[in-house]
Scaffold this active site. Structure first.
Site, PDB file in Angstrom:
ATOM      1  N   GLU A  97     -27.679  52.585  78.814  1.00  0.00           N
ATOM      2  CA  GLU A  97     -27.452  52.636  80.263  1.00  0.00           C
ATOM      3  C   GLU A  97     -26.193  51.848  80.623  1.00  0.00           C
ATOM      4  O   GLU A  97     -25.841  50.873  79.947  1.00  0.00           O
ATOM      5  CB  GLU A  97     -28.701  52.078  80.977  1.00  0.00           C
ATOM      6  CG  GLU A  97     -28.619  51.943  82.473  1.00  0.00           C
ATOM      7  CD  GLU A  97     -28.415  53.262  83.242  1.00  0.00           C
ATOM      8  OE1 GLU A  97     -27.484  54.017  82.882  1.00  0.00           O
ATOM      9  OE2 GLU A  97     -29.149  53.496  84.208  1.00  0.00           O
ATOM     10  N   ASP A 101     -28.964  47.126  88.054  1.00  0.00           N
ATOM     11  CA  ASP A 101     -28.705  46.475  89.328  1.00  0.00           C
ATOM     12  C   ASP A 101     -30.070  46.038  89.879  1.00  0.00           C
ATOM     13  O   ASP A 101     -30.598  44.999  89.470  1.00  0.00           O
ATOM     14  CB  ASP A 101     -27.996  47.517  90.198  1.00  0.00           C
ATOM     15  CG  ASP A 101     -27.400  46.975  91.467  1.00  0.00           C
ATOM     16  OD1 ASP A 101     -27.338  45.768  91.626  1.00  0.00           O
ATOM     17  OD2 ASP A 101     -26.987  47.785  92.326  1.00  0.00           O
TER      18      ASP A 101
END
Ligand code: 5GP
Length: 182
Positions: A97, A101
C-alpha cells in the site's frame, strides 16, 4: 503548471529502504511462494521496485480501491474497483500500500482478503501518517513516517491525477492542496 512543493523523501532514500525491505522479505519468505497485491493505483511504483528486490517466487495480483470521493477525508466506505483474479486460499499474501492515513482503507482491504482464508497476510506500507489514524491496522512494515501533509510523487497522485511520475515524494504547498486519489 507552476507547482510549489517541498521534497519530503528523496528517490535515493526510497531506493535504499525499498531494497532493504526486499532483502528482509526474501529472508522472511524463504522457501515459500508469495502473492504480492499492490493496491491500485498509488502503490504501483513502490510494488514494482519492491518485487525486483525480492528473491522468492512471486506472483502479482492487483486490487483496486477508490477511497476518496468528493471529500478530502476518507469516509471509510471503500469502493472496490478491481478484484484479484485467482483464489487466495492458503496463499501467503503481501499487501503493498502507498500510504496509511486514517487506516480505514487498509482495514477494509485486510478484512476483505482475510475472508479468503490465506495462509498468511502481511501489509507493507510506504508512508505512514500516524497522527491521523482512527482505526488500528496491523502493519508489518512502514518505510517512512510523515507529518499530516498531502503528498504526491513516486506513484501517488495529486490534483487532476497528475504528479505520479515525480521520482521523489513531495508535499504540496497549501495553495495546491485539492485531493482526489485512488
Ligand atoms: P486512509 O483510508 O488510510 O485514510 O487513506 C488511505 C488512502 O488515501 C491512500 O491509499 C491514498 O490513496 C490516499 N491518501 C491519503 N493521504 C494521501 C496523500 O497525502 N497523498 C495522496 N496522493 N493520497 C493520499
Amino acid at each position: 503548471m507552476n507547482i510549489k512543493y517541498d521534497v519530503l523523501v528523496s528517490a535515493q532514500e526510497i531506493s535504499e529502504k525499498v531494497n532493504t525491505l526486499g532483502a528482509e522479505l526474501t529472508e522472511l519468505y524463504s522457501g515459500e511462494e508469495v502473492v504480492v497485491i499492490p493496491i491500485l493505483r498509488g502503490a504501483f511504483m513502490f510494488a514494482a521496485d519492491l518485487i525486483r528486490a525480492m528473491d522468492v517466487p512471486v506472483r502479482v495480483e492487483f486490487l483496486g480501491v477508490a477511497s476518496y470521493g468528493e471529500e478530502t477525508v476518507s469516509s471509510g466506505e471503500v469502493r472496490l474497483t478491481l478484484d484479484t483474479s485467482f483464489p487466495l486460499h492458503d496463499k501467503n499474501i503481501l499487501i503493498v500500500e502507498d500510504i496509511v492515513d486514517t487506516g480505514l482503507t487498509l482495514a477494509y482491504i485486510q478484512k476483505l482478503l482475510q475472508s479468503r482464508k490465506p495462509k498468511s497476510i502481511r501489509s507493507v506500507v510506504l508512508l505512514d501518517k500516524p497522527s491521523r489514524r482512527t482505526v488500528e491496522v496491523d502493519l508489518h512494515r512502514t518505510l517512512f513516517t510523515i507529518p499530516d501533509k498531502f503528498v504526491v510523487g513516486y506513484g501517488l497522485d495529486g490534483p487532476g491525477g497528475f504528479w505520479r511520475n515525480l521520482p521523489d515524494i513531495v508535499a504540496l504547498r497549501e495553495e495546491m492542496e485539492n485531493t482526489h486519489s485512488e
